[in-house]
Design a protein around this motif. Sequence first.
Motif, PDB file in Angstrom:
ATOM      1  N   ILE A   1      45.733  24.816  43.340  1.00 14.57           N
ATOM      2  CA  ILE A   1      46.918  25.311  44.054  1.00 14.57           C
ATOM      3  C   ILE A   1      46.715  26.751  44.491  1.00 14.57           C
ATOM      4  CG2 ILE A   1      49.360  25.897  43.773  1.00 14.57           C
ATOM      5  CD1 ILE A   1      49.521  23.376  41.906  1.00 14.57           C
ATOM      6  N   VAL A   2      46.194  27.570  43.590  1.00 14.03           N
ATOM      7  CA  VAL A   2      45.914  28.970  43.934  1.00 14.03           C
ATOM      8  C   VAL A   2      44.896  29.037  45.073  1.00 14.03           C
ATOM      9  CG1 VAL A   2      44.859  31.116  43.107  1.00 14.03           C
ATOM     10  CG2 VAL A   2      46.508  29.892  41.673  1.00 14.03           C
ATOM     11  N   SER A   3      43.868  28.229  45.002  1.00 15.63           N
ATOM     12  CA  SER A   3      42.840  28.214  46.037  1.00 15.63           C
ATOM     13  C   SER A   3      43.424  27.864  47.396  1.00 15.63           C
ATOM     14  CB  SER A   3      41.741  27.211  45.659  1.00 15.63           C
ATOM     15  OG  SER A   3      40.793  27.117  46.676  1.00 15.63           O
ATOM     16  N   ARG A   4      44.281  26.856  47.433  1.00 13.85           N
ATOM     17  CA  ARG A   4      44.904  26.452  48.698  1.00 13.85           C
ATOM     18  C   ARG A   4      45.792  27.564  49.249  1.00 13.85           C
ATOM     19  NH1 ARG A   4      45.990  20.901  50.371  1.00 13.85           N
ATOM     20  NH2 ARG A   4      44.181  19.733  49.706  1.00 13.85           N
ATOM     21  N   ARG A   5      46.549  28.226  48.389  1.00 12.82           N
ATOM     22  CA  ARG A   5      47.407  29.328  48.852  1.00 12.82           C
ATOM     23  C   ARG A   5      46.557  30.493  49.359  1.00 12.82           C
ATOM     24  NH1 ARG A   5      51.825  27.915  50.646  1.00 12.82           N
ATOM     25  NH2 ARG A   5      52.611  30.013  50.403  1.00 12.82           N
ATOM     26  N   MET A   6      45.450  30.765  48.680  1.00 11.61           N
ATOM     27  CA  MET A   6      44.573  31.854  49.111  1.00 11.61           C
ATOM     28  C   MET A   6      43.952  31.558  50.471  1.00 11.61           C
ATOM     29  SD  MET A   6      42.682  33.108  45.670  1.00 11.61           S
ATOM     30  CE  MET A   6      42.331  34.775  46.178  1.00 11.61           C
ATOM     31  N   SER A   7      43.745  30.280  50.769  1.00 11.42           N
ATOM     32  CA  SER A   7      43.140  29.931  52.055  1.00 11.42           C
ATOM     33  C   SER A   7      44.039  30.332  53.216  1.00 11.42           C
ATOM     34  CB  SER A   7      42.801  28.438  52.112  1.00 11.42           C
ATOM     35  OG  SER A   7      43.974  27.654  52.212  1.00 11.42           O
ATOM     36  N   LEU A   8      45.345  30.478  52.972  1.00  8.61           N
ATOM     37  CA  LEU A   8      46.263  30.951  54.009  1.00  8.61           C
ATOM     38  C   LEU A   8      46.067  32.426  54.312  1.00  8.61           C
ATOM     39  CD1 LEU A   8      49.609  29.238  52.971  1.00  8.61           C
ATOM     40  CD2 LEU A   8      48.171  28.688  54.932  1.00  8.61           C
ATOM     41  N   ILE A   9      45.667  33.160  53.294  1.00 15.10           N
ATOM     42  CA  ILE A   9      45.485  34.608  53.432  1.00 15.10           C
ATOM     43  C   ILE A   9      44.124  34.917  54.031  1.00 15.10           C
ATOM     44  CG2 ILE A   9      45.340  36.783  52.166  1.00 15.10           C
ATOM     45  CD1 ILE A   9      47.186  35.374  50.044  1.00 15.10           C
ATOM     46  N   SER A  10      43.076  34.310  53.442  1.00 13.66           N
ATOM     47  CA  SER A  10      41.714  34.627  53.862  1.00 13.66           C
ATOM     48  C   SER A  10      40.747  33.545  53.390  1.00 13.66           C
ATOM     49  CB  SER A  10      41.305  35.980  53.269  1.00 13.66           C
ATOM     50  OG  SER A  10      39.921  36.157  53.296  1.00 13.66           O
ATOM     51  N   SER A  11      39.958  33.046  54.311  1.00 14.39           N
ATOM     52  CA  SER A  11      38.930  32.065  53.948  1.00 14.39           C
ATOM     53  C   SER A  11      37.947  32.659  52.952  1.00 14.39           C
ATOM     54  CB  SER A  11      38.175  31.602  55.190  1.00 14.39           C
ATOM     55  OG  SER A  11      39.019  30.883  56.033  1.00 14.39           O
ATOM     56  N   GLU A  12      37.564  33.895  53.180  1.00 12.74           N
ATOM     57  CA  GLU A  12      36.590  34.537  52.292  1.00 12.74           C
ATOM     58  C   GLU A  12      37.155  34.713  50.891  1.00 12.74           C
ATOM     59  OE1 GLU A  12      33.314  35.191  52.439  1.00 12.74           O
ATOM     60  OE2 GLU A  12      33.496  34.036  54.279  1.00 12.74           O
ATOM     61  N   GLN A  13      38.419  35.141  50.783  1.00 10.51           N
ATOM     62  CA  GLN A  13      39.032  35.291  49.467  1.00 10.51           C
ATOM     63  C   GLN A  13      39.125  33.955  48.751  1.00 10.51           C
ATOM     64  OE1 GLN A  13      42.793  37.299  49.951  1.00 10.51           O
ATOM     65  NE2 GLN A  13      41.894  39.253  49.340  1.00 10.51           N
ATOM     66  N   CYS A  14      39.453  32.925  49.500  1.00 13.26           N
ATOM     67  CA  CYS A  14      39.527  31.585  48.921  1.00 13.26           C
ATOM     68  C   CYS A  14      38.166  31.166  48.364  1.00 13.26           C
ATOM     69  CB  CYS A  14      40.003  30.598  49.980  1.00 13.26           C
ATOM     70  SG  CYS A  14      39.991  28.889  49.437  1.00 13.26           S
ATOM     71  N   LEU A  15      37.130  31.347  49.152  1.00  7.55           N
ATOM     72  CA  LEU A  15      35.782  30.978  48.703  1.00  7.55           C
ATOM     73  C   LEU A  15      35.336  31.839  47.534  1.00  7.55           C
ATOM     74  CD1 LEU A  15      34.163  30.396  52.179  1.00  7.55           C
ATOM     75  CD2 LEU A  15      34.638  28.667  50.437  1.00  7.55           C
ATOM     76  N   ASP A  16      35.675  33.125  47.557  1.00 16.04           N
ATOM     77  CA  ASP A  16      35.343  34.005  46.436  1.00 16.04           C
ATOM     78  C   ASP A  16      36.050  33.547  45.156  1.00 16.04           C
ATOM     79  OD1 ASP A  16      33.718  35.561  48.040  1.00 16.04           O
ATOM     80  OD2 ASP A  16      35.204  37.155  48.305  1.00 16.04           O
ATOM     81  N   PHE A  17      37.314  33.134  45.279  1.00 18.15           N
ATOM     82  CA  PHE A  17      38.047  32.639  44.120  1.00 18.15           C
ATOM     83  C   PHE A  17      37.395  31.378  43.566  1.00 18.15           C
ATOM     84  CE2 PHE A  17      41.292  29.731  42.419  1.00 18.15           C
ATOM     85  CZ  PHE A  17      41.708  30.484  41.322  1.00 18.15           C
ATOM     86  N   ARG A  18      37.003  30.476  44.445  1.00 10.63           N
ATOM     87  CA  ARG A  18      36.365  29.231  44.010  1.00 10.63           C
ATOM     88  C   ARG A  18      35.049  29.540  43.298  1.00 10.63           C
ATOM     89  NH1 ARG A  18      39.069  24.961  46.189  1.00 10.63           N
ATOM     90  NH2 ARG A  18      37.369  23.479  45.935  1.00 10.63           N
ATOM     91  N   ARG A  19      34.275  30.440  43.851  1.00 13.99           N
ATOM     92  CA  ARG A  19      33.014  30.843  43.196  1.00 13.99           C
ATOM     93  C   ARG A  19      33.295  31.480  41.833  1.00 13.99           C
ATOM     94  NH1 ARG A  19      31.875  32.501  48.693  1.00 13.99           N
ATOM     95  NH2 ARG A  19      30.316  31.083  49.567  1.00 13.99           N
ATOM     96  N   TYR A  20      34.326  32.308  41.775  1.00 12.56           N
ATOM     97  CA  TYR A  20      34.687  32.942  40.506  1.00 12.56           C
ATOM     98  C   TYR A  20      35.001  31.881  39.453  1.00 12.56           C
ATOM     99  CZ  TYR A  20      36.971  35.791  37.010  1.00 12.56           C
ATOM    100  OH  TYR A  20      37.294  36.387  35.821  1.00 12.56           O
ATOM    101  N   CYS A  21      35.798  30.894  39.827  1.00 10.21           N
ATOM    102  CA  CYS A  21      36.135  29.816  38.881  1.00 10.21           C
ATOM    103  C   CYS A  21      34.868  29.147  38.356  1.00 10.21           C
ATOM    104  CB  CYS A  21      37.029  28.777  39.547  1.00 10.21           C
ATOM    105  SG  CYS A  21      38.720  29.335  39.846  1.00 10.21           S
ATOM    106  N   TYR A  22      33.969  28.815  39.263  1.00 12.26           N
ATOM    107  CA  TYR A  22      32.738  28.131  38.846  1.00 12.26           C
ATOM    108  C   TYR A  22      31.849  29.030  37.986  1.00 12.26           C
ATOM    109  CZ  TYR A  22      33.822  24.327  42.060  1.00 12.26           C
ATOM    110  OH  TYR A  22      34.409  23.267  42.696  1.00 12.26           O
ATOM    111  N   ASP A  23      31.802  30.309  38.314  1.00 10.45           N
ATOM    112  CA  ASP A  23      30.957  31.232  37.558  1.00 10.45           C
ATOM    113  C   ASP A  23      31.512  31.581  36.180  1.00 10.45           C
ATOM    114  OD1 ASP A  23      29.157  31.299  39.657  1.00 10.45           O
ATOM    115  OD2 ASP A  23      29.919  33.196  40.479  1.00 10.45           O
ATOM    116  N   HIS A  24      32.806  31.346  35.964  1.00  7.00           N
ATOM    117  CA  HIS A  24      33.460  31.731  34.705  1.00  7.00           C
ATOM    118  C   HIS A  24      34.126  30.546  34.015  1.00  7.00           C
ATOM    119  CE1 HIS A  24      33.065  35.500  36.955  1.00  7.00           C
ATOM    120  NE2 HIS A  24      32.874  36.031  35.781  1.00  7.00           N
ATOM    121  N   LEU A  25      33.551  29.364  34.146  1.00  4.76           N
ATOM    122  CA  LEU A  25      34.136  28.151  33.557  1.00  4.76           C
ATOM    123  C   LEU A  25      34.446  28.308  32.074  1.00  4.76           C
ATOM    124  CD1 LEU A  25      32.047  25.262  35.166  1.00  4.76           C
ATOM    125  CD2 LEU A  25      34.442  25.821  35.571  1.00  4.76           C
ATOM    126  N   SER A  26      33.552  28.907  31.350  1.00  6.07           N
ATOM    127  CA  SER A  26      33.733  28.997  29.886  1.00  6.07           C
ATOM    128  C   SER A  26      34.741  30.065  29.477  1.00  6.07           C
ATOM    129  CB  SER A  26      32.397  29.259  29.205  1.00  6.07           C
ATOM    130  OG  SER A  26      31.880  30.504  29.631  1.00  6.07           O
TER     131      SER A  26
END
Length: 100
Positions: free
Chosen positions: A71-96
């Motif tokens: 949900i956060v990722s989808r909302r961020m995509s409204l603001i900025s594609s780059e921010q959305c992708l950065d958030f998704r990468r952050y999630c994957y990089d910090h799974l634990s």
Amino acid sequence: MRNPADITLPLEGNPLSAVHLIAFEDLQCKDAAAWRRMLDDILLPRFSDRVAFTAFDFPLEKHAWAMPAAIVSRRMSLISSEQCLDFRRYCYDHLSEITA
């Protein structure tokens, strides 16, 4: 306000390409994290001029924070594609480190 169902995730690569790869991702999934690394390290550098890549959220019930992250990722995509992708990468990089 826009309907959340109409929010699309950012497209990477060539939006005019005849080849469009759609990945269904769970932001709490180790396999999806491996896919993201392969996309960033191998596929985008090699094929971004010929292929369009889009991620769709597919949060699994067994993952406690995958749905809120989607949900956060989808909302961020409204603001900025780059921010959305950065958030998704952050999630994957910090799974634990991320918890519900």
